[in-house]
Motif scaffolding. Structure first.
Motif, PDB file in Angstrom:
ATOM      1  N   GLY A  20       0.796  -1.219   0.000  1.00  0.00           N
ATOM      2  CA  GLY A  20       0.000   0.000   0.000  1.00  0.00           C
ATOM      3  C   GLY A  20       0.823   1.261   0.000  1.00  0.00           C
ATOM      4  N   SER A  21       1.631   1.445   1.028  1.00  0.00           N
ATOM      5  CA  SER A  21       2.362   2.702   1.176  1.00  0.00           C
ATOM      6  C   SER A  21       3.774   2.637   0.606  1.00  0.00           C
ATOM      7  CB  SER A  21       2.445   3.073   2.663  1.00  0.00           C
ATOM      8  OG  SER A  21       3.118   2.060   3.391  1.00  0.00           O
ATOM      9  N   SER A  22       4.241   1.449   0.273  1.00  0.00           N
ATOM     10  CA  SER A  22       5.624   1.300  -0.181  1.00  0.00           C
ATOM     11  C   SER A  22       5.773   1.734  -1.635  1.00  0.00           C
ATOM     12  CB  SER A  22       6.070  -0.157  -0.025  1.00  0.00           C
ATOM     13  OG  SER A  22       7.407  -0.301  -0.460  1.00  0.00           O
ATOM     14  N   ILE A  23       6.861   2.424  -1.920  1.00  0.00           N
ATOM     15  CA  ILE A  23       7.152   2.845  -3.287  1.00  0.00           C
ATOM     16  C   ILE A  23       8.575   2.427  -3.640  1.00  0.00           C
ATOM     17  CG2 ILE A  23       5.554   4.789  -3.304  1.00  0.00           C
ATOM     18  CD1 ILE A  23       7.907   6.615  -2.681  1.00  0.00           C
ATOM     19  N   ALA A 327      23.632  13.596  -4.410  1.00  0.00           N
ATOM     20  CA  ALA A 327      22.383  12.874  -4.217  1.00  0.00           C
ATOM     21  C   ALA A 327      22.657  11.392  -4.268  1.00  0.00           C
ATOM     22  CB  ALA A 327      21.361  13.261  -5.284  1.00  0.00           C
ATOM     23  N   ALA A 328      21.901  10.634  -3.499  1.00  0.00           N
ATOM     24  CA  ALA A 328      22.084   9.186  -3.472  1.00  0.00           C
ATOM     25  C   ALA A 328      20.772   8.517  -3.124  1.00  0.00           C
ATOM     26  CB  ALA A 328      23.165   8.790  -2.466  1.00  0.00           C
ATOM     27  N   LEU A 329      20.611   7.305  -3.616  1.00  0.00           N
ATOM     28  CA  LEU A 329      19.543   6.431  -3.155  1.00  0.00           C
ATOM     29  C   LEU A 329      20.159   5.534  -2.098  1.00  0.00           C
ATOM     30  CD1 LEU A 329      16.740   5.237  -3.211  1.00  0.00           C
ATOM     31  CD2 LEU A 329      17.433   3.807  -5.144  1.00  0.00           C
ATOM     32  N   LEU A 330      19.890   5.845  -0.838  1.00  0.00           N
ATOM     33  CA  LEU A 330      20.533   5.166   0.278  1.00  0.00           C
ATOM     34  C   LEU A 330      19.736   3.953   0.721  1.00  0.00           C
ATOM     35  CD1 LEU A 330      21.652   8.124   2.606  1.00  0.00           C
ATOM     36  CD2 LEU A 330      22.932   7.008   0.766  1.00  0.00           C
ATOM     37  N   SER A 331      20.458   2.920   1.124  1.00  0.00           N
ATOM     38  CA  SER A 331      19.843   1.778   1.795  1.00  0.00           C
ATOM     39  C   SER A 331      20.507   1.615   3.152  1.00  0.00           C
ATOM     40  CB  SER A 331      19.996   0.498   0.963  1.00  0.00           C
ATOM     41  OG  SER A 331      21.358   0.192   0.749  1.00  0.00           O
ATOM     42  N   TYR A 332      19.695   1.254   4.138  1.00  0.00           N
ATOM     43  CA  TYR A 332      20.140   1.149   5.517  1.00  0.00           C
ATOM     44  C   TYR A 332      19.879  -0.271   6.031  1.00  0.00           C
ATOM     45  CZ  TYR A 332      19.357   6.230   5.116  1.00  0.00           C
ATOM     46  OH  TYR A 332      19.344   7.540   4.710  1.00  0.00           O
ATOM     47  N   PRO A 333      20.609  -0.684   7.063  1.00  0.00           N
ATOM     48  CA  PRO A 333      20.338  -2.011   7.629  1.00  0.00           C
ATOM     49  C   PRO A 333      19.103  -2.045   8.516  1.00  0.00           C
ATOM     50  CG  PRO A 333      22.146  -0.962   8.819  1.00  0.00           C
ATOM     51  CD  PRO A 333      21.803  -0.059   7.670  1.00  0.00           C
ATOM     52  N   ASP A 334      18.637  -0.882   8.997  1.00  0.00           N
ATOM     53  CA  ASP A 334      17.605  -0.870  10.025  1.00  0.00           C
ATOM     54  C   ASP A 334      16.387  -0.015   9.690  1.00  0.00           C
ATOM     55  OD1 ASP A 334      18.930   1.523  10.096  1.00  0.00           O
ATOM     56  OD2 ASP A 334      19.250   1.540  12.267  1.00  0.00           O
ATOM     57  N   PRO A 336      13.886   1.774   6.044  1.00  0.00           N
ATOM     58  CA  PRO A 336      13.671   1.721   4.597  1.00  0.00           C
ATOM     59  C   PRO A 336      14.627   2.612   3.811  1.00  0.00           C
ATOM     60  CG  PRO A 336      11.580   1.930   5.764  1.00  0.00           C
ATOM     61  CD  PRO A 336      12.665   2.153   6.774  1.00  0.00           C
ATOM     62  N   ALA A 337      14.781   2.283   2.542  1.00  0.00           N
ATOM     63  CA  ALA A 337      15.626   3.062   1.641  1.00  0.00           C
ATOM     64  C   ALA A 337      15.059   4.465   1.472  1.00  0.00           C
ATOM     65  CB  ALA A 337      15.728   2.371   0.287  1.00  0.00           C
ATOM     66  N   ALA A 338      15.927   5.391   1.051  1.00  0.00           N
ATOM     67  CA  ALA A 338      15.496   6.781   0.912  1.00  0.00           C
ATOM     68  C   ALA A 338      16.356   7.509  -0.106  1.00  0.00           C
ATOM     69  CB  ALA A 338      15.564   7.507   2.258  1.00  0.00           C
ATOM     70  N   VAL A 339      15.738   8.475  -0.775  1.00  0.00           N
ATOM     71  CA  VAL A 339      16.486   9.453  -1.554  1.00  0.00           C
ATOM     72  C   VAL A 339      17.020  10.485  -0.568  1.00  0.00           C
ATOM     73  CG1 VAL A 339      16.340  11.268  -3.283  1.00  0.00           C
ATOM     74  CG2 VAL A 339      15.140   9.109  -3.646  1.00  0.00           C
ATOM     75  N   ALA A 340      18.317  10.774  -0.655  1.00  0.00           N
ATOM     76  CA  ALA A 340      18.931  11.681   0.314  1.00  0.00           C
ATOM     77  C   ALA A 340      19.911  12.614  -0.377  1.00  0.00           C
ATOM     78  CB  ALA A 340      19.638  10.898   1.418  1.00  0.00           C
ATOM     79  N   LEU A 341      20.145  13.757   0.264  1.00  0.00           N
ATOM     80  CA  LEU A 341      21.136  14.724  -0.195  1.00  0.00           C
ATOM     81  C   LEU A 341      22.289  14.775   0.796  1.00  0.00           C
ATOM     82  CD1 LEU A 341      18.884  17.691  -1.379  1.00  0.00           C
ATOM     83  CD2 LEU A 341      20.287  16.204  -2.832  1.00  0.00           C
ATOM     84  N   TYR A 342      23.489  14.928   0.256  1.00  0.00           N
ATOM     85  CA  TYR A 342      24.689  15.037   1.083  1.00  0.00           C
ATOM     86  C   TYR A 342      25.361  16.371   0.798  1.00  0.00           C
ATOM     87  CZ  TYR A 342      29.464  14.134   2.749  1.00  0.00           C
ATOM     88  OH  TYR A 342      30.679  14.213   3.389  1.00  0.00           O
ATOM     89  N   SER A 354      11.454   8.816   1.632  1.00  0.00           N
ATOM     90  CA  SER A 354      11.635   7.430   2.051  1.00  0.00           C
ATOM     91  C   SER A 354      10.746   6.517   1.224  1.00  0.00           C
ATOM     92  CB  SER A 354      11.299   7.258   3.534  1.00  0.00           C
ATOM     93  OG  SER A 354      12.229   7.942   4.337  1.00  0.00           O
ATOM     94  N   ALA A 355      11.207   5.276   1.063  1.00  0.00           N
ATOM     95  CA  ALA A 355      10.442   4.317   0.275  1.00  0.00           C
ATOM     96  C   ALA A 355       9.131   3.957   0.949  1.00  0.00           C
ATOM     97  CB  ALA A 355      11.274   3.058   0.026  1.00  0.00           C
ATOM     98  N   THR A 356       9.121   3.979   2.258  1.00  0.00           N
ATOM     99  CA  THR A 356       7.908   3.685   3.003  1.00  0.00           C
ATOM    100  C   THR A 356       8.046   4.241   4.406  1.00  0.00           C
ATOM    101  OG1 THR A 356       6.368   1.923   3.657  1.00  0.00           O
ATOM    102  CG2 THR A 356       8.703   1.454   3.883  1.00  0.00           C
ATOM    103  N   GLU A 357       6.923   4.388   5.059  1.00  0.00           N
ATOM    104  CA  GLU A 357       6.932   4.835   6.445  1.00  0.00           C
ATOM    105  C   GLU A 357       7.530   3.738   7.317  1.00  0.00           C
ATOM    106  OE1 GLU A 357       3.696   6.043   9.938  1.00  0.00           O
ATOM    107  OE2 GLU A 357       3.045   5.576   7.889  1.00  0.00           O
ATOM    108  N   MET A 358       8.336   4.121   8.302  1.00  0.00           N
ATOM    109  CA  MET A 358       8.904   3.159   9.240  1.00  0.00           C
ATOM    110  C   MET A 358       7.826   2.808  10.259  1.00  0.00           C
ATOM    111  SD  MET A 358      11.482   1.333   9.803  1.00  0.00           S
ATOM    112  CE  MET A 358      12.381   0.403  11.048  1.00  0.00           C
ATOM    113  N   ILE A 359       7.232   1.630  10.098  1.00  0.00           N
ATOM    114  CA  ILE A 359       6.060   1.274  10.902  1.00  0.00           C
ATOM    115  C   ILE A 359       6.419   0.435  12.119  1.00  0.00           C
ATOM    116  CG2 ILE A 359       4.512   1.410   8.935  1.00  0.00           C
ATOM    117  CD1 ILE A 359       4.671  -1.644   8.755  1.00  0.00           C
ATOM    118  N   ILE A 360       7.701   0.087  12.289  1.00  0.00           N
ATOM    119  CA  ILE A 360       8.117  -0.682  13.458  1.00  0.00           C
ATOM    120  C   ILE A 360       9.271   0.028  14.147  1.00  0.00           C
ATOM    121  CG2 ILE A 360       7.324  -2.935  12.622  1.00  0.00           C
ATOM    122  CD1 ILE A 360      10.154  -3.524  11.701  1.00  0.00           C
ATOM    123  N   ASP A 361       9.353  -0.156  15.459  1.00  0.00           N
ATOM    124  CA  ASP A 361      10.455   0.418  16.222  1.00  0.00           C
ATOM    125  C   ASP A 361      11.726  -0.391  15.995  1.00  0.00           C
ATOM    126  OD1 ASP A 361       8.766   2.342  17.266  1.00  0.00           O
ATOM    127  OD2 ASP A 361       8.214   1.093  18.989  1.00  0.00           O
TER     128      ASP A 361
END
Length: 641
Positions: A20-23, A327-334, A336-342, A354-361
């Protein structure tokens, strides 16, 4: 904490959260004061659109609203579907294959005619009113013809471009220097771009290339991703085992920029990738993979020094630089992935999308653990994800069921980044083993070349031995081991289920069951791929027959769930039906689900939801637990009976 069997835990991640919310995010670019990127949504049938936002912030704007679909199918996998420079945008429209151009706020207009053409790896040069692209011509019989073409940015290009480079089977990465020198990559059957390529350089004179010469590559060398730094050419080559960066110039010829046991790029399955970017005359922004440990670093050209600019295990799938921003498409271990600026000066990262809302702690997240094991042909690598749920624990002495994943490609790489689909399973009490079997990228050419001539043997052995290793270490229940894969990964899954009884269940998503059929009928890009993975066809036909699971249905050893699209042109649906019939004859529990309108890979939200729910129900029945999810039951032959 509630005590409940593994697999039955209540998870905060629902099936709807997967779709649903993931892109999907990809293809970042910077042009002037704007940041661009692509977004795709499963709930829009996988439609991809181009978005833009000011580097200084503000609201993101959809540049190509529905029904526009920014995608191309050059080499079938596409890539390089848009480029923007000096405010001039050119993109490929999936619906008709034409190129569309726009300047500023103007409405996009077609600049190529309707016809049997596909365009990718687009480069826009507004000062020259020029567009360069890889063109694939499907007008003739047999294989399509690939070329590099020049097009008028203002259109209409009635002949679909002027051919600049022709004669090779494949082309990519047309890069034009300020002085008018063109660099490109080319290769021929039976090679794939990670086997043997050549980087060429020539002078662009009008609509002709003169004085062309090969500057890198050759037999047993993959030279890719050329970029101009003035009149010097930077590129990646694996001639010393790892895809390291080199620089070529007329005066100094060839020099290594940084010699290290790391890959500075990925296999070129698709066009338009941006694994590194030029910051200035002495610095590059790079993505690295050191045998599974990925990073983002700045390379100093003058001395080859590397400096990490992101936290450990943060990686980038694409990068670009403009002014004082990267600019980068970042992926994290903990998360969701995100478009980010440095900020190149401030040395800080800012999340844009962000690719999706972080729905878990954080304490719900199962972090990838690097694991390896040894077989007779050497070390094999993977990632193990333990079950994690802060509200549940399993009964004392019990072990979790485990899903062994065999990735597609097979020359791909399974990364350790956060995947909501993995957390979906681990939060329910499953363990996951993600295998980078022999042939995977990220571990050097020697590891990649292990699979040559051994597809269907070493990849299968690596998955089997990995599952056994996790079971022997009591990280997983050796009596509840499943294996899952799609496409080429589905072939590994099916081969494992017809050569061993280690696995207690299998899930095949449009898995390849007949190598001979694949060798006879597939698209141009992969038409000769099996020559290196298996052997030349038809000379080595007996090997194809022996390794095809479709020819060993009597050996099928475990309950199986088959998920298949009815319009799949790579894996004919009747192959899934044959597998299901074989399982029935072998008195094995089997479920076959055909998805109308789906091809080789599932794109529709309703399909993804139904396929996921089917897997939950199937594994619950086979492994003996009651899922917490309310999912529709599916018919399982030989079990419901």
């Amino acid at each position: 904490m509630t005590v409940a069997p593994y697999g039955s835990w209540v998870s905060p991640i629902s099936v709807d959260h997967l779709i649903g919310s993931s892109i999907g995010l990809s293809a970042v670019q910077i042009d002037g004061q704007y940041l661009y990127w692509l977004q795709s949504r499963a709930d829009e049938g996988g439609r991809t659109s181009l978005w833009r936002q000011l580097l200084s912030g503000g609201q993101a704007i959809e540049v190509t609203p529905s029904p526009a679909y920014v995608r191309d199918r050059v080499h079938e996998y596409g890539g390089g579907e848009y480029h923007v420079s000096g405010g001039a945008l050119v993109y490929s429209e999936f619906a008709d294959g034409r190129l569309y151009a726009a300047q500023g706020e103007a409405m996009p207009r077609p600049i190529t005619p309707e016809g049997p053409y596909r365009f990718g790896d687009i480069r826009v040069h507004p000062a020259r009113r020029l567009v360069l692209a890889v063109r694939e011509d499907h007008s003739g019989g047999g294989e399509p013809t690939n070329t590099i073409v020049a097009l008028d940015l203002d259109g209409p290009n009635p002949d679909a471009g002027v051919v600049l480079c022709s004669g090779a089977d494949f082309y990519s990465t047309p890069e034009l220097s300020p002085s008018g020198r063109l660099a490109w990559t080319e290769w021929n059957h039976p090679n794939m771009p990670w086997d043997s390529t050549t980087i060429m350089v020539g002078s662009l004179s009008g609509t002709m290339i003169t004085s062309s010469q090969a500057v890198a590559g050759g037999p047993d060398e993959s030279a890719v991703q050329p970029r101009w730094l003035g009149d010097k050419l930077i590129f990646a080559s694996d001639h010393a085992n790892w895809w390291n960066l080199y620089v070529w110039s007329e005066a100094d010829r060839l020099q290594a920029l940084c010699t290290t046991e790391a890959e500075f790029c990925l296999p070129q399955w698709s066009l338009g990738s941006r694994p590194y970017a030029i910051i200035d005359d002495d610095h590059l922004l790079c993505t690295l993979n050191r045998s599974g440990e990925r990073s983002i670093e700045v390379l100093r050209i003058s001395d080859g020094a590397l400096r990490a600019i992101a936290a450990p295990d943060v990686a980038a799938a694409a990068v670009d630089v403009g002014g004082e921003c990267a600019a980068a498409l970042l992926s994290y271990p903990d998360r969701p992935a995100a478009v980010a600026l440095y900020g190149l000066v401030s040395d800080t990262w800012t999340t844009v999308k962000s690719a999706t809302e972080m729905i878990i702690d954080a304490d719900w997240v199962s972090l990838a653990q690097r694991v390896n094991w040894t077989t007779q042909h050497g070390t094999v690598y993977g990632y193990f994800y333990p079950p994690v749920n802060r509200d549940f624990r399993a009964p004392a002495g019990s072990l979790p069921p485990m899903i062994t994943l065999s990735h597609g490609g097979p020359t791909s790489f399974s990364a350790s980044d956060f995947k909501i689909g993995y957390q979906f399973w681990t939060s329910r009490g499953f363990a996951i083993l993600d295998v980078n079997y022999s042939g995977s990228s990220g571990f050097g050419r020697e590891y990649r070349d292990r699979l040559k001539g051994h597809w269907g043997v070493l990849d299968v052995l690596d998955c089997i031995s990995g599952a056994v290793s996790m079971g022997s270490q009591r990280l997983a229940d050796p009596d509840r081991l499943a294996i899952r894969g799609g496409s080429a990964g589905g072939f590994t899954t099916l081969a494992a289920l017809t050569t061993t009884d280690v696995f207690n269940a299998g899930i095949s998503q449009f898995g390849i069951a007949d190598l001979e059929a694949l060798a006879k009928d597939t698209h141009k890009f992969e038409a000769r791929y099996l020559d290196t993975l298996v052997g030349p066809y038809p000379e080595d036909r007996p090997i194809y027959v022996e390794r095809s699971p479709i020819n060993h249905l009597d050996r099928l050893s475990a309950p199986i769930l088959l998920l298949q699209g009815t319009e799949d042109t790579v894996v004919p649906p009747q192959q899934a039906e044959m597998l299901a019939n074989a399982a029935r004859r072998n008195h094995l529990p089997v479920a076959l689900i055909m998805f109308d309108g789906e091809g080789h890979g599932f794109r529709r939200a309703e399909t993804i939801k139904a396929a996921t729910e089917a897997q939950i129900y199937f594994l619950g029945r086979i492994f003996g637990f009651e899922p917490a999810d309310r999912v529709s039951p599916i018919s399982i032959d030989n079990l419901d009976d």
